[in-house]
Design a protein around this motif. Structure first.
Motif, mmCIF file in Angstrom:
data_model
loop_
_atom_site.group_PDB
_atom_site.id
_atom_site.type_symbol
_atom_site.label_atom_id
_atom_site.label_comp_id
_atom_site.label_asym_id
_atom_site.label_seq_id
_atom_site.Cartn_x
_atom_site.Cartn_y
_atom_site.Cartn_z
ATOM 1 N N GLY A 126 -4.172 -2.390 -6.571
ATOM 2 C CA GLY A 126 -4.140 -2.019 -5.169
ATOM 3 C C GLY A 126 -2.840 -1.365 -4.790
ATOM 4 O O GLY A 126 -1.788 -1.595 -5.403
ATOM 5 N N SER A 127 -2.894 -0.513 -3.757
ATOM 6 C CA SER A 127 -1.700 0.213 -3.331
ATOM 7 C C SER A 127 -0.638 -0.712 -2.751
ATOM 8 O O SER A 127 0.555 -0.390 -2.758
ATOM 9 N N GLY A 128 -1.041 -1.881 -2.245
ATOM 10 C CA GLY A 128 -0.091 -2.804 -1.657
ATOM 11 C C GLY A 128 0.864 -3.430 -2.650
ATOM 12 O O GLY A 128 1.779 -4.149 -2.251
ATOM 13 N N LEU A 129 0.675 -3.180 -3.945
ATOM 14 C CA LEU A 129 1.592 -3.715 -4.955
ATOM 15 C C LEU A 129 2.914 -2.963 -4.973
ATOM 16 O O LEU A 129 3.922 -3.478 -5.475
ATOM 17 N N HIS A 130 2.933 -1.734 -4.449
ATOM 18 C CA HIS A 130 4.122 -0.905 -4.589
ATOM 19 C C HIS A 130 4.616 -0.322 -3.273
ATOM 20 O O HIS A 130 5.779 0.040 -3.174
ATOM 21 N N SER A 131 3.747 -0.248 -2.265
ATOM 22 C CA SER A 131 4.176 0.327 -0.991
ATOM 23 C C SER A 131 3.479 -0.376 0.149
ATOM 24 O O SER A 131 2.398 -0.954 -0.022
ATOM 25 N N TYR A 163 1.518 -2.697 9.578
ATOM 26 C CA TYR A 163 0.132 -2.468 9.172
ATOM 27 C C TYR A 163 -0.146 -3.277 7.914
ATOM 28 O O TYR A 163 0.643 -3.241 6.959
ATOM 29 N N PRO A 164 -1.248 -4.033 7.878
ATOM 30 C CA PRO A 164 -1.526 -4.859 6.690
ATOM 31 C C PRO A 164 -1.662 -4.011 5.425
ATOM 32 O O PRO A 164 -2.462 -3.080 5.378
ATOM 33 N N SER A 165 -0.872 -4.345 4.423
ATOM 34 C CA SER A 165 -1.021 -3.732 3.107
ATOM 35 C C SER A 165 -1.814 -4.696 2.235
ATOM 36 O O SER A 165 -1.686 -5.916 2.362
ATOM 37 N N THR A 166 -2.603 -4.151 1.360
ATOM 38 C CA THR A 166 -3.536 -5.002 0.626
ATOM 39 C C THR A 166 -3.497 -4.719 -0.868
ATOM 40 O O THR A 166 -3.114 -3.643 -1.316
ATOM 41 N N PHE A 167 -3.916 -5.722 -1.620
ATOM 42 C CA PHE A 167 -4.186 -5.570 -3.043
ATOM 43 C C PHE A 167 -5.166 -6.664 -3.440
ATOM 44 O O PHE A 167 -5.483 -7.564 -2.640
ATOM 45 N N THR A 168 -5.667 -6.574 -4.628
ATOM 46 C CA THR A 168 -6.693 -7.507 -5.095
ATOM 47 C C THR A 168 -6.261 -8.153 -6.403
ATOM 48 O O THR A 168 -5.815 -7.456 -7.327
ATOM 49 N N VAL A 169 -6.398 -9.468 -6.467
ATOM 50 C CA VAL A 169 -6.165 -10.225 -7.702
ATOM 51 C C VAL A 169 -7.526 -10.441 -8.359
ATOM 52 O O VAL A 169 -8.462 -10.927 -7.710
ATOM 53 N N ILE A 170 -7.640 -10.065 -9.606
ATOM 54 C CA ILE A 170 -8.893 -10.210 -10.345
ATOM 55 C C ILE A 170 -8.699 -11.248 -11.441
ATOM 56 O O ILE A 170 -7.941 -11.026 -12.392
ATOM 57 N N PHE A 190 -8.644 -11.222 -2.242
ATOM 58 C CA PHE A 190 -8.109 -10.145 -1.415
ATOM 59 C C PHE A 190 -6.837 -10.643 -0.749
ATOM 60 O O PHE A 190 -6.834 -11.685 -0.087
ATOM 61 N N VAL A 191 -5.740 -9.912 -0.952
ATOM 62 C CA VAL A 191 -4.443 -10.303 -0.409
ATOM 63 C C VAL A 191 -3.991 -9.252 0.597
ATOM 64 O O VAL A 191 -4.039 -8.043 0.310
ATOM 65 N N ALA A 192 -3.598 -9.685 1.778
ATOM 66 C CA ALA A 192 -3.060 -8.799 2.804
ATOM 67 C C ALA A 192 -1.734 -9.370 3.293
ATOM 68 O O ALA A 192 -1.603 -10.585 3.474
ATOM 69 N N TYR A 193 -0.753 -8.494 3.473
ATOM 70 C CA TYR A 193 0.529 -8.938 4.007
ATOM 71 C C TYR A 193 1.027 -7.897 5.005
ATOM 72 O O TYR A 193 0.606 -6.732 4.984
ATOM 73 N N ASN A 194 1.915 -8.322 5.890
ATOM 74 C CA ASN A 194 2.424 -7.451 6.951
ATOM 75 C C ASN A 194 3.926 -7.648 7.045
ATOM 76 O O ASN A 194 4.396 -8.739 7.365
#
Length: 921
Positions: free
Chosen positions: A443-448, A453-460, A503-507
């Motif tokens: 997910g793009s939220g791993l680097h930027s 605005y909530p940034s997101t990525f997914t742990v599989i 699904f991970v979201a952070y702000n």
């Protein structure tokens, strides 16, 4: 004289009476003697339908004789009186009671710890009763359920009760019919689902066409003869021809035969695994030694006396199908077959079943399992052989998750393949137990990230084979810590989708650089910790969420993959942004719902596709006298600050932006409007009227080009726009540079650069001078960004497939040695300058150069006097290597790394530069 006489044989007679040789009547007196009432014991019931000893094919008596499922058998009924006279008149068919009793199976239930009884019913598949009118009847019937059943043939007496005829009830053995592969079945969870790396099992039950269980031809041994003393092979009227089972004494009519039969049948346990009782043999009544086989599905086989026994006592001592159990068939082997040499090999010699299987494996039948694509490959094609329960059981251990076609087939000698019932099956292999170091984070939220605005990525979660898990409930934790370029509050949410993904979201509220550790089950995931650059902007490599967008007019999300609507970044869900309907005079817009800073420069990139033109040659562009069929009208990327995040312009040639004040539009026009001064029917143009309402006209156009691919060819195109607040000479000298009078007119002070790329992102197609602060009136340098599109008298589909936006630009993009934050480069250690192009010098005893970082996490240069920098260790001049996990180096030129303090670690990262109380980043 009074004369009396008694005649016991019915018939027609002549009576002559003489006295002293003289007939008292010139002619004999005719009279008849009719049979008396029927006698059940003298009546005859005979035929293959009442004798298990009769071979239905040869009509001879042998040990293999039995009724075969689905085959017609018959028997005759002759009614006689007590003097053995055949009756002359038939009884009504309704006076007969001809019916099977259920097979009774008693067994010991090891769970309930008690003896239970099961009744196995059988009914006629076909039945006919023929009355010849002279007290002779023929009954034809067919059974399709194998087993051993009591068969009642009874007749109603004048007293109103039924009596058994002849030796009724008869013990009838029904064998399975020939093997029918198409009717054979399989069971077991391994047919439909399993976990990767787990051993899953299944079994095939071979059946005939009626559903009776049996074994494949070749696995079938001699059939067991369950002797029934009630059966007279020579006919019930000949009392001296009972079947002899013992060489001495034989078996004569009367109580002796009945006693022997009753003694064995009612005192010995049912053989076979269905009893499943304790080790010590218990006495469970059963109709015959074949009950156990029937209880397992009607299978009869492999139980025959090899040689006659010397006396009844020896006969009753012989071990039955399980070690200490008694019966007439001998000791059984592990396959449930008699362990004696009764199997004839191709060499003519006799073998036990085990030796026969080992010596002649090519003669042993089998099923074939075919699972294309299974890993390991040995499970793509393997064989099933008969087991101790007379089933064909198998197992597999597939390591690759997925859905497979699972075929269970029998391959005949000629190569013909036939599936069993239900085959091929759909087999689903789910991921096995979670292996943290095989799990992935995407997910793009791993680097930027974007401020506010909530940034997101997914742990599989994955198993040790790399398969994605299909269930959740694992412990996933995220910890975000600022570095020297960032600080502030942040909130994190982990949403368990219960399908193996999280699904991970952070702000984050303050721009800068952060370090984020991601762990599962208290272990760091591969790649953790991740370095995050937080600024204003966003990145949608594809659309898997509706969050962050204002849809205006006829715009909507169109599902491309997965559910109709993508919520919360769901894995496997992909949508496109449809800017308007594919209908005449439709208009729509999509705006990002947070104003973006544009006054410090910006860069945006998006992919789009224009398809499905509604062609109408009556309203078409004219080119060289020909009708050119095209859809309309086009789309635009728009920057505006007109006070509303729901701005929308007109349709048709307005492309959705015409009428929006205080805006600039980058239009991709596919329709030629001569009245507006369009340069061509397929062109890119930039339009602005400053703070006034924008319009797609010649007077608002500040730059344009037609040197671009066909925008409406149905292919995906990528467009990149970059605005810099400074002038670069190489931009002015580029062939794409376009300085129109209108562009110069809107400029008052020093301009910046605006460059546009299409598909080829290395060569711009249009460049021109521009200063957004002089053209638009912005609120704190911010504006709304988004897309518009419209149709008119013709239409087409306009859709956006991906979109990124960066809220500021830096000189030379910081030379790839730093992060661009708020239009300033934050350089990596050892680099400095406005674009991070300067390599720092470090003095330690003497002036030396810091060894530059090379790929692979280590330094190896030809500088004899360079020092290893922070996070590295090694001698002066190199080579320098990254500090291992859980160690750090906060000095230049250090030759060893220090361990992290107690209760802290590097989250599996290498190259740590300083120590902290909790984490060594």
């Amino acid at each position: 004289w009074f004369i009396s006489y008694k005649i016991t044989r019915a018939g027609l007679y002549n009576l002559a009476i003489s006295y002293l040789g003289l007939l008292l009547s010139s002619d004999p007196i005719p009279f008849k003697v009719e049979p008396g009432l029927f006698d059940a014991k003298t009546s005859i019931v005979n035929g293959t339908g009442v004798s298990e000893d009769k071979n239905v094919y040869t009509l001879s008596s042998d040990y293999k004789g039995a009724i075969v499922s689905g085959k017609f058998v018959y028997f005759d009924i002759f009614l006689r009186d007590s003097y053995f006279n055949y009756l002359w008149k038939s009884a009504l068919e309704s006076s007969f009671f001809i019916q099977f009793d259920p097979m009774r199976i008693r067994y010991f239930d090891t769970l309930k710890l008690e003896e239970l009884e099961q009744l196995w019913q059988v009914n006629f598949q076909s039945y006919s009763f023929h009355d010849y009118g002279d007290a002779h009847y023929t009954v034809d019937y067919k059974l399709t359920t194998s087993g051993t059943y009591p068969f009642n043939v009874r007749l109603l007496t004048a007293a109103g009760f039924y009596v058994d005829l002849d030796k009724s009830p008869y013990m009838i053995v029904v064998r399975p019919d020939v093997v029918d592969i198409g009717a054979s079945t399989a069971f077991g969870n391994g047919l439909v689902s399993c976990g990767a790396g787990l051993v899953c099992t299944f079994s095939v039950e071979t059946r005939d066409r009626w559903g009776n269980r049996r074994v494949l031809q070749g696995d079938e041994g001699p059939y067991c003869h369950a002797w029934n003393p009630n059966v007279n092979n020579g006919g019930s009227g000949v009392l001296t021809k009972w079947k002899q089972i013992f060489p001495s004494d034989g078996c004569t009519a009367g109580t002796q035969c009945q006693t022997i039969w009753t003694s064995w049948a009612n005192s010995q346990p049912a053989s076979g695994s269905v009893v499943n009782g304790p080790v010590e043999a218990l006495q469970y009544p059963a109709f015959s030694n074949q009950v156990a086989y029937n209880a397992r599905g009607g299978l009869l086989h492999d139980c025959v006396p090899v040689s006659p026994f010397s006396d009844p006592a020896e006969y009753n001592k012989q071990a039955s199908c399980k070690t200490s159990r008694l019966g007439p068939c001998g000791q059984y082997d592990e396959w449930g077959r008699i362990n004696e040499a009764i199997w004839k090999g191709p060499d003519g010699a006799m073998y036990t079943w085990g030796n026969y299987r080992n010596l002649f494996p090519n003669l042993v039948p089998f099923y074939t399992v075919i699972i294309p694509g299974a890993q390991p490959s040995t499970y793509q094609n393997f064989k099933l052989y008969v087991d101790a329960n007379n089933m064909y059981s198998g197992s597999y251990n597939i390591t690759r998750a997925g859905t497979y076609q699972f075929s269970l087939v029998f391959i005949y000698a000629n190569g013909t393949t036939q599936h069993i019932k239900g085959s091929p099956f759909s087999l689903s292999i789910a991921g096995g137990l979670t292996e943290v170091f095989k799990s992935t984070v995407v997910g793009s939220g791993l680097h930027s990230a974007v401020i506010g605005y909530p940034s997101t990525f997914t742990v599989i979660a994955r198993d040790k084979f790399g398969n994605q898990r299909s269930s959740g409930r694992e412990k996933v934790e995220v910890f975000i810590q600022s570095t020297n370029f960032g600080s502030g509050e942040n909130s994190t949410m982990v949403f368990d989708r219960l399908d193996g993904t999280y699904f991970v979201a952070y702000n984050i509220t303050v721009s800068g650089t952060y370090l984020m550790s991601v762990s599962m089950l208290d272990d760091d995931l591969p790649g953790s910790p991740f370095r995050i650059t937080v600024g204003k902007g966003f990145d949608f490599p594809f659309f898997n969420t509706t969050f962050g967008f204002n849809l205006v007019g006829s715009s909507y999300f169109q599902s491309l993959q997965g559910p109709l609507v993508c919520w919360e970044g769901r894995t496997g869900c992909v949508s496109s942004l449809r800017l308007c309907r594919n209908a005449f005079n439709s208009v729509g817009a999509v705006w990002f719902n947070v104003p973006q800073r544009v006054s410090l420069g910006f860069e945006t990139q998006f992919s789009f596709r224009i398809t499905d033109p509604v062609r109408n040659c009556s309203v078409s562009a004219q080119n060289a006298g020909r009708c050119i069929n095209r859809g309309g009208d086009g789309l635009a990327f728009v920057v505006h600050d007109n006070g509303t995040p729901f701005a929308l312009g007109g349709n048709g040639s307005n492309l959705g932006y015409g009428g929006i004040d205080n805006s600039i539009a980058f239009e991709l026009d596919t329709w030629y409007n001569a009245n507006l001064g369009d340069v061509y029917l397929n062109h890119l143009a930039v339009h602005t009227m400053g703070t006034e309402q924008n319009e797609p006209s010649l007077r608002s156009r500040i730059a344009h080009t037609s040197a671009l691919p066909n925008l409406a060819d149905g292919n995906v195109h990528t467009m990149r726009i970059r605005y810099e607040v400074w002038i670069r000479p190489e931009v002015v000298q580029d062939p794409s540079y376009f300085a129109s009078p209108r562009a110069i007119q809107v400029l008052k002070r020093r301009p910046g650069n605006m460059q546009i790329w299409m598909d080829d992102l290395d060569r711009p197609i249009l460049s021109f001078p521009f200063n957004i602060d002089e053209v638009l009136s912005l609120t704190s340098g911010h504006a709304w960004v988004g897309f518009t599109a419209s149709t008119g008298s013709v239409s087409q589909v306009h859709e956006i497939l991906s979109w990124t936006f960066q809220d500021s630009t830096c000189v030379n993009d910081c030379s790839a040695r730093g992060r661009c934050i708020d239009a300033e480069c934050h350089c990596e250690p050892s680099f400095s300058g406005v674009d991070c192009s300067i390599v720092n010098m470090q003095t330690k005893s003497l002036n030396v150069t810091v060894c530059p970082i090379k790929a692979g996490g280590w330094q190896d240069v030809n500088l004899a006097n360079c020092s290893c920098q922070f996070g590295f260790y090694g001698p002066r001049g190199g080579p320098c290597r990254s500090c291992p996990p859980d160690t750090y180096q906060d000095q230049l030129g250090g030759e060893a790394c220090s361990p992290c303090p107690l209760n802290s670690k590097t989250l599996r990262a290498v190259g740590a530069r300083r120590r902290l109380a909790r984490v060594c980043p």
